[in-house]
Scaffold this motif. Structure first.
Motif, PDB file in Angstrom:
ATOM      1  N   ASP A 115       2.821  14.098  -2.254  1.00  0.00           N
ATOM      2  CA  ASP A 115       1.528  14.751  -2.088  1.00  0.00           C
ATOM      3  C   ASP A 115       1.653  16.109  -1.421  1.00  0.00           C
ATOM      4  O   ASP A 115       0.763  16.940  -1.539  1.00  0.00           O
ATOM      5  CB  ASP A 115       0.595  13.855  -1.266  1.00  0.00           C
ATOM      6  N   ASP A 165       4.077  17.296   5.723  1.00  0.00           N
ATOM      7  CA  ASP A 165       3.410  17.232   4.420  1.00  0.00           C
ATOM      8  C   ASP A 165       2.821  18.568   3.989  1.00  0.00           C
ATOM      9  O   ASP A 165       1.978  18.618   3.098  1.00  0.00           O
ATOM     10  CB  ASP A 165       2.324  16.149   4.430  1.00  0.00           C
ATOM     11  N   ARG A 206       1.341   5.775  -0.844  1.00  0.00           N
ATOM     12  CA  ARG A 206      -0.037   6.200  -0.625  1.00  0.00           C
ATOM     13  C   ARG A 206      -0.912   5.104  -0.019  1.00  0.00           C
ATOM     14  O   ARG A 206      -1.765   5.376   0.813  1.00  0.00           O
ATOM     15  CB  ARG A 206      -0.640   6.665  -1.953  1.00  0.00           C
TER      16      ARG A 206
END
Length: 937
Positions: free
Chosen positions: A338, A265, A457
């Motif tokens: 993200d 990420d 999420r």
């Protein structure tokens, strides 16, 4: 539990240190401001409010006394003092209910306010609500204790009001809002299990019971009356039900792979992983899969649409040993939502490297959504959808060719490695779908799934497992299908050429890559021209509808307001009174009422104009013959059925609104004296002559409505929509190898139906016979009797006996080997014919004739397209393939080199097998150059 005791004076306080939130420095403490010009009234003990050290309570001025309670953070197990009066059952049950819930930890306790009226001195402390204390209380508190042997902790407050009166009780949704014992009384409440169902007054789901004190002032005297108020409170219900048992089991199984997934990420970790993929694991085979938001995959093209929110990569070597990315992590999951676009761009060296082999399931979609970010995907190694179709071209059940259907079919998957769940891909509906909750709290039938961004999420771990399993399953499916295809021989023109996996590598792999490039190119559309065509089509449709309504209203007045798109209303006019084909004695009614739009604004006397009105339609003809019926046994009102009734009517007779004149009447037969068309069965049913002609013309207009509607909805409107086009104004349809014969199909939009219909009609005779169509089928197509069709077949086969012999050999092959072959050696499998009756057996035999013919044509077209793609000169001239429609290909390039390009294309198509023609007959090619496809045709 709370004990409230009224005593004269002085104030009593339990011993112990005050909790920190009562100190003046505490944020919960508010200084009281005293505003009075005279001494307070003579109320003993009411000069100030006080608190028990074991309870968090506050008192403030109010019009009614309300006592709220909640446990302190540090509760001591001390002896309780109970007042000796008024054992009212209502208070007893209510208190038991609330305290029982507290004991179990099921009551969401929140800090409240204790309110009391201090006559003229309206003073008090007002504390803000505290957080839910359930998570903060100590292990020996009321909320967390688990033994019945311990007594409840007592909470007491001592106050001195004017009179001893009951305090209010409020119980809402099984939670304590307001509770106090009666003043000047002692209530002994033994600890026991208590159910609210014992008390009909307490409905813990939606009832609030409040005993309030109403103040009534008479001549300065304060009198208080108690009033029982029962309020109905609508509880907020969840919008979705809990996961079903099947989903819970699937979620548990899926969660087992979480420890095997490495989550990326950020750019730093992405960079280190890409280095491993492009060096240490470069020679591995990598299965890739994306998850995309903001796209309707069934309606929108992925070219220029969709947002990649994550993707996964699962890698293994030739021995099917998974790559290890540290700590047992074998799969990579990359968060683009993200982590940012920069994380995705770090993988450019991996995606664009042509020497790194990548496997996909439905490569076309993933390629387009990744290329939307400017990344040119290379290294295409296999599409498991194409491999599955090559292995079995007739999967109509068990999930078809979906990743879920294939990986959960043990006939497809050989073995499942230990690092994967025993089941294959699990559908999003099973993992994340939940039924909606109705207003009454019951479960509905509709299963809904949250948007993928929310799932990523809010249900992150399961989403990571779900999306990672796609790439894991894809690689295992590839290995299984590869092994199966390697066990099948590939025979071309009687000579062994290797295995069917060799066929895939030589033909279908490059063909799959070519189709994706053609989808990317797209076709330029003149939207302005299409807009004008749309207006003309709508006008013609209205004219045709008016013509039919005008004709039908001569027999049935209300037909002028009918819905010409309603099969039921059309059936009422043409087939009223006819008997059901399957149910003897059941007939369609002679007349029937229908609700239609009130387009004429017809008003009923004494009523306002309504949006809808009721009409009555009756049968306008008797004994109208038809040979087409619906599965339920009623006459069909489809376009084919209507065309059979109308016959072949020239266009000029369809759109004219003038009635046929008497001098035009023809009573000598069914031939149209004004053209070469013949009338259909409606001609005789309406009496022939003028009436018969008018009927056929009107029904032909009805057929035209169907054609125009289809043209507008399937062609004109979609080609103008943004969902299948990109910023350059080019449309990008989906080209798929998803037919049983291997021929291409086009979707969103289907340009092959749009442009190929007229050419197919001209070839209907020869191809219908070659595909094994029966005399009954031909009689329906040609609008002739079965006898005429049968005689035609005999004449045709009489001159082509070799065709009849070949058809017999294909039927024999299907019976004995349960499969037939195309020109290049692809096979289509059939079930054992001995287990079917004559009808189904005949259907399979006709398919055994059809598959080699159409499949071989598909082979030739594919080879011709690959030959064009390999031609270096065409690339230098700037020409590129855009579309294939059966045996026709469309290219686009500069006008100045059109003639040169045309000659090269003709050469490629006439010698499609690597520059040669392996067939015993020549391949004739016709080519044209023009500014548009329409002009070229």
């Amino acid at each position: 539990m709370v004990v409230a005791q009224v005593t004269p004076a002085p104030l009593l306080r339990r011993h112990g240190s005050a909790p920190p939130w009562l100190s003046s420095s505490s944020p919960f403490f508010l200084h009281r401001r005293v505003r009075r010009a005279s001494p307070p009234p003579a109320i003993s003990g009411c000069r100030r409010q006080d608190y028990s050290h074991s309870s968090d309570m506050a008192v403030r001025g109010s019009s009614g006394f309300k006592l709220r309670f909640y446990p302190n953070l540090n509760v001591r197990n001390i002896a309780q003092e109970w007042v000796q009066e008024s054992r009212r059952l209502f208070y007893l049950k209510t208190a038991n209910n609330v305290t029982n819930n507290i004991y179990k930890g099921s009551t969401p306790l929140r800090a409240g306010n204790v309110q009391n009226e201090l006559s003229e001195d309206r003073r008090g402390l007002n504390y803000t609500y505290l957080h839910n204390l359930r998570e903060r209380v100590s292990s020996n508190s009321i909320v967390n204790r688990h033994g019945n042997s311990q007594e409840l902790v007592g909470h007491s407050m001592i106050n001195q009001p004017v009179q001893s009166v009951p305090a209010p009780i409020s119980v809402v949704n099984n939670s304590a809002k307001c509770l106090s014992m009666p003043r000047a009384s002692k209530v002994e409440i033994p600890w026991r299990e208590y159910s609210p169902a014992e008390d009909p007054l307490l409905d813990e789901s939606n009832t609030e019971v409040i005993l309030e004190l109403d103040d009534k002032v008479h001549d300065g005297d304060v009198k208080k009356e108690k009033k029982l108020v029962v309020k109905k409170v609508v509880s907020p219900l969840p919008t979705k039900a809990a996961f079903c048992e099947e989903s819970l089991k699937a979620r548990k199984a899926l969660a087992s792979i979480y420890d095997k997934v490495l989550v990326i990420d950020n750019i730093e970790s992405a960079r280190s992983i890409v280095k491993l993929l492009t060096t240490k694991y470069k020679s591995f085979i990598h299965a890739c899969d994306t998850e995309v938001a903001n796209i309707d995959a069934k309606e929108e093209t992925p070219v220029g649409h969709g947002e990649v929110i994550c993707f996964s990569i699962y890698s293994a070597n030739s021995d099917v040993q998974a790559a290890d990315f540290g700590n047992g992590k074998t799969c990579i999951w990359v968060d683009v939502l993200d982590g940012g676009r920069g994380v995705l761009m770090e993988f450019v060296p991996f995606f664009e490297n042509p020497s790194i082999k990548k496997v996909w399931h439905n490569y076309s979609f993933d390629n387009h959504v990744i290329e939307n970010y400017g990344i040119k995907v290379a290294g295409f190694h296999a599409d498991t959808m194409h491999l599955a179709r090559l292995w079995d071209s007739s999967r109509k059940i068990d999930g078809g060719y979906s990743l879920e259907g294939l990986t959960n079919d043990r006939r497809v998957m050989d073995t499942v490695p230990e690092d994967l769940p025993k089941s294959g891909k699990i559908s999003m509906k099973t993992i994340f779908g939940r039924k909606k909750v109705r207003k009454d709290g019951s479960e509905g039938k509709v299963v809904s799934i949250d948007p993928v961004k929310e799932l990523q999420r809010e249900d992150r771990e399961l989403w990571i497992c779900y999306s990672s399993l796609d790439s894991m399953s894809t690689l295992r499916l590839y290995e299984s299908l590869k092994r199966k295809l390697e066990t099948r021989r590939w025979v071309l023109d009687g000579c062994p050429r290797g295995t069917m996996y060799d066929f895939y590598e030589q033909y279908w792999r490059p063909f799959g890559a070519l189709l994706v490039k053609m989808e990317t190119e797209g076709m330029l559309v003149d939207r302005g021209y299409l807009s004008e065509i749309e207006k003309a089509a709508i006008a013609e449709r209205q004219l045709a509808a008016d013509k039919f309504r005008k004709w039908a209203s001569k027999y049935c007045p209300d037909a002028k307001s009918m819905n010409v798109n309603s099969d039921t209303q059309i059936r009422q006019l043409l087939f009223g009174g006819i008997e059901n084909r399957h149910r003897s004695g059941e007939t369609w009614p002679q007349s029937k009422t229908f609700k239609v739009l009130n387009e004429e604004n017809v008003t009923t006397e004494g009523k306002k104009t309504s949006k809808y009105r009721t009409i009555e339609l009756c049968s306008i003809v008797e004994d109208l013959k038809t040979d087409m019926f619906t599965p339920s046994g009623w006459p069909s009102a489809s376009g084919d059925a209507l065309r059979s009734l109308a016959g072949k009517i020239p266009t000029e007779y369809i759109y004219t609104m003038d009635d046929i004149q008497e001098d035009d009447e023809d009573t000598n037969g069914s031939e149209n004296p004004d053209g070469d068309s013949s009338y259909g069965t409606a001609y005789e049913a309406f009496g022939g002559g003028k009436n018969g002609k008018e009927a056929c013309h009107a029904i032909a207009a009805l057929c035209e409505i169907c054609s125009i509607d289809s043209l507008i909805s399937n062609f004109i409107l979609p080609l103008q929509g943004d969902h299948i086009s990109c910023a350059e104004g080019r449309i990008h349809c989906s080209l798929n190898i998803n037919t049983e014969t291997g021929r291409l199909s086009a979707r969103t939009p289907n340009l092959q139906d749009a442009f190929g219909a007229e050419r197919r009609k001209a070839k209907m005779l020869n191809f219908s016979i070659a595909y094994g169509k029966t005399a009954v089928g031909l009689s329906r197509d040609w609008k002739v009797s079965v006898k005429e069709a049968r005689d035609t077949l005999k004449l045709w086969y009489g001159d082509r006996k070799e065709v009849l012999a070949w058809q017999k050999s294909q039927k024999k092959l299907a019976r004995e080997q349960c499969e037939v072959y195309t020109l290049l050696g692809r096979s289509r499998h059939f079930p054992n014919l001995t287990q079917f009756g004559p009808g189904q057996r005949g259907h399979i035999e006709r398919a055994a004739i059809n598959a080699p013919v159409q499949g071989s044509a598909a082979d030739v077209a594919m080879c011709a397209m690959l030959e064009i793609k390999r031609n270096v000169r065409l690339k230098e001239l700037g020409w590129r393939l855009l579309l294939q429609v059966h045996d026709e290909v469309i290219l686009e390039g500069p006008s100045e080199s059109a003639e040169v390009a045309k000659a090269i294309v003709v050469e490629c198509m006439s010698k499609p097998f690597y520059g040669t023609n392996i067939l015993k007959v020549d391949l004739a090619v016709d080519a044209k150059c023009a500014k548009s496809w329409y002009a070229a045709k």
